[in-house]
Design a protein around this motif. Structure first.
Motif, mmCIF file in Angstrom:
data_model
loop_
_atom_site.group_PDB
_atom_site.id
_atom_site.type_symbol
_atom_site.label_atom_id
_atom_site.label_comp_id
_atom_site.label_asym_id
_atom_site.label_seq_id
_atom_site.Cartn_x
_atom_site.Cartn_y
_atom_site.Cartn_z
ATOM 1 N N ASN A 148 41.040 41.372 49.393
ATOM 2 C CA ASN A 148 41.859 41.675 50.563
ATOM 3 C C ASN A 148 41.067 41.820 51.867
ATOM 4 O O ASN A 148 41.710 41.653 53.039
ATOM 5 C CB ASN A 148 42.989 42.510 50.430
ATOM 6 C CG ASN A 148 42.599 43.921 50.198
ATOM 7 O OD1 ASN A 148 41.412 44.025 49.567
ATOM 8 N ND2 ASN A 148 43.091 44.914 50.370
ATOM 9 N N GLU A 149 39.753 42.054 51.673
ATOM 10 C CA GLU A 149 38.835 42.314 52.799
ATOM 11 C C GLU A 149 38.161 41.044 53.221
ATOM 12 O O GLU A 149 37.296 41.177 54.477
ATOM 13 C CB GLU A 149 37.903 43.596 52.383
ATOM 14 C CG GLU A 149 38.909 44.952 52.495
ATOM 15 C CD GLU A 149 37.950 46.149 52.329
ATOM 16 O OE1 GLU A 149 38.214 47.097 53.236
ATOM 17 O OE2 GLU A 149 37.125 45.889 51.411
ATOM 18 N N GLN A 150 37.907 40.284 52.343
ATOM 19 C CA GLN A 150 37.133 39.242 52.448
ATOM 20 C C GLN A 150 37.332 38.350 53.905
ATOM 21 O O GLN A 150 36.328 37.768 54.552
ATOM 22 C CB GLN A 150 36.884 38.222 51.402
ATOM 23 C CG GLN A 150 36.092 38.947 50.294
ATOM 24 C CD GLN A 150 36.316 37.958 48.848
ATOM 25 O OE1 GLN A 150 36.486 37.085 48.809
ATOM 26 N NE2 GLN A 150 36.059 38.704 47.802
ATOM 27 N N SER A 151 38.652 38.133 54.171
ATOM 28 C CA SER A 151 38.920 37.414 55.234
ATOM 29 C C SER A 151 38.773 38.022 56.694
ATOM 30 O O SER A 151 38.617 37.613 57.805
ATOM 31 C CB SER A 151 40.296 36.967 55.051
ATOM 32 O OG SER A 151 41.329 38.182 55.254
ATOM 33 N N HIS A 152 38.426 39.544 56.623
ATOM 34 C CA HIS A 152 38.214 40.136 57.646
ATOM 35 C C HIS A 152 36.617 40.476 58.007
ATOM 36 O O HIS A 152 36.459 41.084 59.182
ATOM 37 C CB HIS A 152 38.869 41.441 57.643
ATOM 38 C CG HIS A 152 40.505 41.646 57.364
ATOM 39 N ND1 HIS A 152 41.392 41.098 58.333
ATOM 40 C CD2 HIS A 152 41.111 41.991 56.345
ATOM 41 C CE1 HIS A 152 42.518 41.059 58.000
ATOM 42 N NE2 HIS A 152 42.323 41.361 56.549
ATOM 43 N N ILE A 153 35.970 40.194 57.037
ATOM 44 C CA ILE A 153 34.526 40.796 57.293
ATOM 45 C C ILE A 153 33.787 40.126 58.644
ATOM 46 O O ILE A 153 32.826 40.540 58.995
ATOM 47 C CB ILE A 153 33.653 40.765 56.211
ATOM 48 C CG1 ILE A 153 33.530 39.407 55.365
ATOM 49 C CG2 ILE A 153 34.104 41.775 55.012
ATOM 50 C CD1 ILE A 153 32.561 39.240 54.399
ATOM 51 N N PHE A 154 34.517 39.056 58.807
ATOM 52 C CA PHE A 154 33.821 38.070 60.007
ATOM 53 C C PHE A 154 34.317 38.559 61.382
ATOM 54 O O PHE A 154 33.986 37.902 62.241
ATOM 55 C CB PHE A 154 33.956 36.464 59.776
ATOM 56 C CG PHE A 154 33.349 36.031 58.519
ATOM 57 C CD1 PHE A 154 31.825 35.670 58.825
ATOM 58 C CD2 PHE A 154 33.687 35.880 57.473
ATOM 59 C CE1 PHE A 154 31.094 35.447 57.546
ATOM 60 C CE2 PHE A 154 33.038 35.498 56.294
ATOM 61 C CZ PHE A 154 31.694 35.305 56.393
ATOM 62 N N GLU A 155 35.159 39.446 61.523
ATOM 63 C CA GLU A 155 35.865 40.006 62.603
ATOM 64 C C GLU A 155 34.835 40.802 63.383
ATOM 65 O O GLU A 155 34.215 41.655 62.642
ATOM 66 C CB GLU A 155 37.290 40.606 62.241
ATOM 67 C CG GLU A 155 38.258 39.650 61.710
ATOM 68 C CD GLU A 155 39.581 40.372 61.288
ATOM 69 O OE1 GLU A 155 39.616 41.356 61.577
ATOM 70 O OE2 GLU A 155 40.229 39.677 60.781
ATOM 71 N N VAL B 146 32.445 33.605 52.412
ATOM 72 C CA VAL B 146 31.888 34.482 51.228
ATOM 73 C C VAL B 146 32.616 34.266 50.321
ATOM 74 O O VAL B 146 33.963 33.855 50.167
ATOM 75 C CB VAL B 146 32.031 36.078 52.021
ATOM 76 C CG1 VAL B 146 33.426 36.305 52.124
ATOM 77 C CG2 VAL B 146 31.320 36.910 50.952
ATOM 78 N N GLU B 147 31.999 34.331 49.128
ATOM 79 C CA GLU B 147 32.624 34.281 47.889
ATOM 80 C C GLU B 147 31.989 35.575 46.946
ATOM 81 O O GLU B 147 30.782 35.689 47.135
ATOM 82 C CB GLU B 147 32.166 33.021 46.972
ATOM 83 C CG GLU B 147 32.580 31.946 47.462
ATOM 84 C CD GLU B 147 32.088 30.644 46.810
ATOM 85 O OE1 GLU B 147 31.138 30.618 45.794
ATOM 86 O OE2 GLU B 147 32.513 29.443 47.400
ATOM 87 N N SER B 148 32.976 36.354 46.639
ATOM 88 C CA SER B 148 32.674 37.720 46.031
ATOM 89 C C SER B 148 33.451 38.207 44.998
ATOM 90 O O SER B 148 34.655 38.002 45.049
ATOM 91 C CB SER B 148 32.189 38.690 47.295
ATOM 92 O OG SER B 148 32.120 39.985 46.864
#
Ligand code: ADP
Length: 482
Positions: A422-429, A464-466
């Motif tokens: 749920n954090e992966q989509s935010h890390i580029f912010e 990202v894929e994690s």
């Protein structure tokens, strides 16, 4: 009134025919006679009788088949079968056909009138019931139709008047419906557009890109820009068996706010740079003015560390501002492999300190790209820096460069802590730091925002894929021909 009912007699000439005729007339009924099939058809065409009495043998046909035909045409018509000889088989057959009475000699006048009255009463009850049922179903249907009509009008009024643009297209992207807002947004007033191809009616490149992307990708929204400065967020929603709906919200105001905010950050960062440089300069000068005690040296070092940190932050912000403003357009032929080498060299000390294993895989067909070398280096520095920063001691970092058609793929994989889904989509912010960050690991949350801006400005994609606890892979795809 029963007395005026018309009784049709379809019997071959015989004394019983005259008896019936007389008996029924005497009872007040109107009586008509048919001598054969065609006469019977003619009679029912002229006036539908209230009851039919048919002989078991009638002209050249028989009473059962005549009744069958008549009941198909007039299902509520009471029919009495007359037979010269009572037979239970015939009575059963008459019942099966749907006839309402059965007469056979010896017959008295009262028997005839009684049977006629009973059959008429039964026929009337059936007719009444049928009429009631018809009325009931048609009224409930009409009610339903009325409700759905009212509901439809309400729905149409809502869709027509909402501020957001709404358009519905079929599976071939032909327009099924557009609301008032869409007509205003695309200046379509007065044009007849239903049934026409959406891309023909609205030749907007951003809208076209949304339709193409929606078919291929899960990402279903896109910004639609207009020359006059308006910006809309368009959302594509697939509708099963119909096609799709595209809704559009005006985000011009938010875009403007975002721009003002970016300008503000840019100005502040810019203005902070000079005083920071002088603070750093003076801390260095202090050391040269005379010997410092141990405490003073430690404090000065801490001060310098913090100033360095703020300076990096300010520089990152300025970089982001420049990238977002689209000033970064210079392009050269760039070889990713050599940039990767320089970047890894720069991190050599940190790699050794953490005893990390770096595995490189570069395919021989890796092509050069047209790009801004400084920015590509910055992108790699940020991704490699993060992999080193977040991977624990003795971890493994794999870096690869490969080709896929006319795209180059740069991938960096680590076996660090991974990032929660749920954090992966935010890390580029901007300023976003995930909860996985180990205590004491410094960062501003700007590195990946810079990476994304750089990749975007080169018409590429990054993601990202994690999986948590196993590691992360950052993948960058850049077109070789921009
Ligand atoms: P930061 O300055 O915090 O490193 P970034 O924008 O570079 O900011 O990264 C945003 C967040 O993404 C980080 O705070 C971290 O939570 C997460 N992150 C980035 N790279 C990795 C990685 N290789 N492994 C695990 N988490 C990472």
């Amino acid at each position: 009134m029963a007395k005026q009912d018309l009784i049709l007699l379809a019997l071959d000439p015989a004394p019983i025919l005259d008896l019936m005729d007389r008996a029924l007339r005497a009872a007040g009924y109107e009586v008509a006679r048919a001598s054969d099939r065609s006469g019977l058809d003619k009679s029912v065409q002229e006036a539908i009788p209230a009851l039919l009495i048919v002989g078991e043998k009638f002209s050249d046909s028989d009473g059962l088949s005549v009744s069958k035909d008549m009941l198909e045409r007039f299902p509520t018509l009471p029919i009495i079968l007359y037979t010269n000889k009572d037979s239970s088989d015939l009575a059963k057959a008459a019942l099966k056909t749907g006839m309402s009475g059965y007469l056979y000699p010896p017959l008295k006048i009262d028997d005839i009138v009684d049977e006629v009255q009973k059959s008429l009463a039964r026929g009337r009850r059936l007719g009444d019931w049928l009429r009631r049922e018809v009325r009931r179903t048609t009224s409930s249907l009409a009610e339903k139709a009325q409700i759905s009509e009212a509901e439809r009008n309400k729905l149409e009024a809502i869709i027509a008047n909402i501020q957001d643009g709404v358009m519905v297209i079929d599976q071939n992207q032909n327009i099924l419906f557009v609301n008032h807002a869409i007509r205003e947004i695309f200046k379509l007033e007065g044009k007849e557009i239903t049934g026409r191809s959406l891309v023909d009616v609205i030749p907007n490149e951003d809208l076209k890109a949304l339709l193409v992307r929606s078919m291929e990708e899960t990402l279903k929204h896109h910004e639609i820009n207009f020359d006059d400065g308006r910006v809309f967020n368009a959302q594509y929603t697939f509708i099963s068996k119909i096609g799709a709906a595209v809704t559009m919200q005006d985000i011009t105001h938010f875009k403007e706010l975002d721009r003002i905010k970016s300008d503000f950050i840019h100005t502040i960062s810019h203005d902070l740079r000079s005083p920071l440089t002088s603070i750093l300069g003076y801390t260095e000068l202090i050391e040269r003015t005379g010997p410092l005690n141990e405490n003073q040296t430690e404090f000065i070092q801490r001060l310098q560390g913090s100033i360095q940190h703020i300076t990096t932050l300010v520089n990152d912000l300025l970089d982001l501002g420049r990238l977002e403003a689209g000033f970064d357009t210079s392009r050269e032929i760039v070889n990713l492999e050599s940039i990767l080498k320089y970047s890894l060299d720069m991190f050599d000390t940190q790699i050794k300190n953490k005893k990390l294993q770096i595995i490189k895989a570069i395919t021989p067909d890796a092509q050069s790209i047209r790009a801004n070398p400084t920015r590509i280096r910055q992108m790699m520095d940020n991704l490699i820096g993060n992999a080193i920063k977040y991977t624990p001691i003795e971890g493994v970092v794999r870096v690869s460069i490969s080709m896929q058609e006319d795209q180059i793929i740069f991938k960096i994989e680590d076996n660090g802590p991974g990032i929660l889904p749920n954090e992966q989509s935010h890390i580029f912010e901007k300023f976003y730091r995930a909860t996985n960050v180990p205590e004491g690991v410094q960062g501003s949350g700007l590195g990946l925002a810079i990476v994304k801006s750089i990749v975007d400005s080169h018409q590429g994609r990054v993601w990202v894929e994690s999986s948590q606890g196993k590691g992360s892979s950052f993948i960058v795809i850049l077109p070789t021909q921009e």
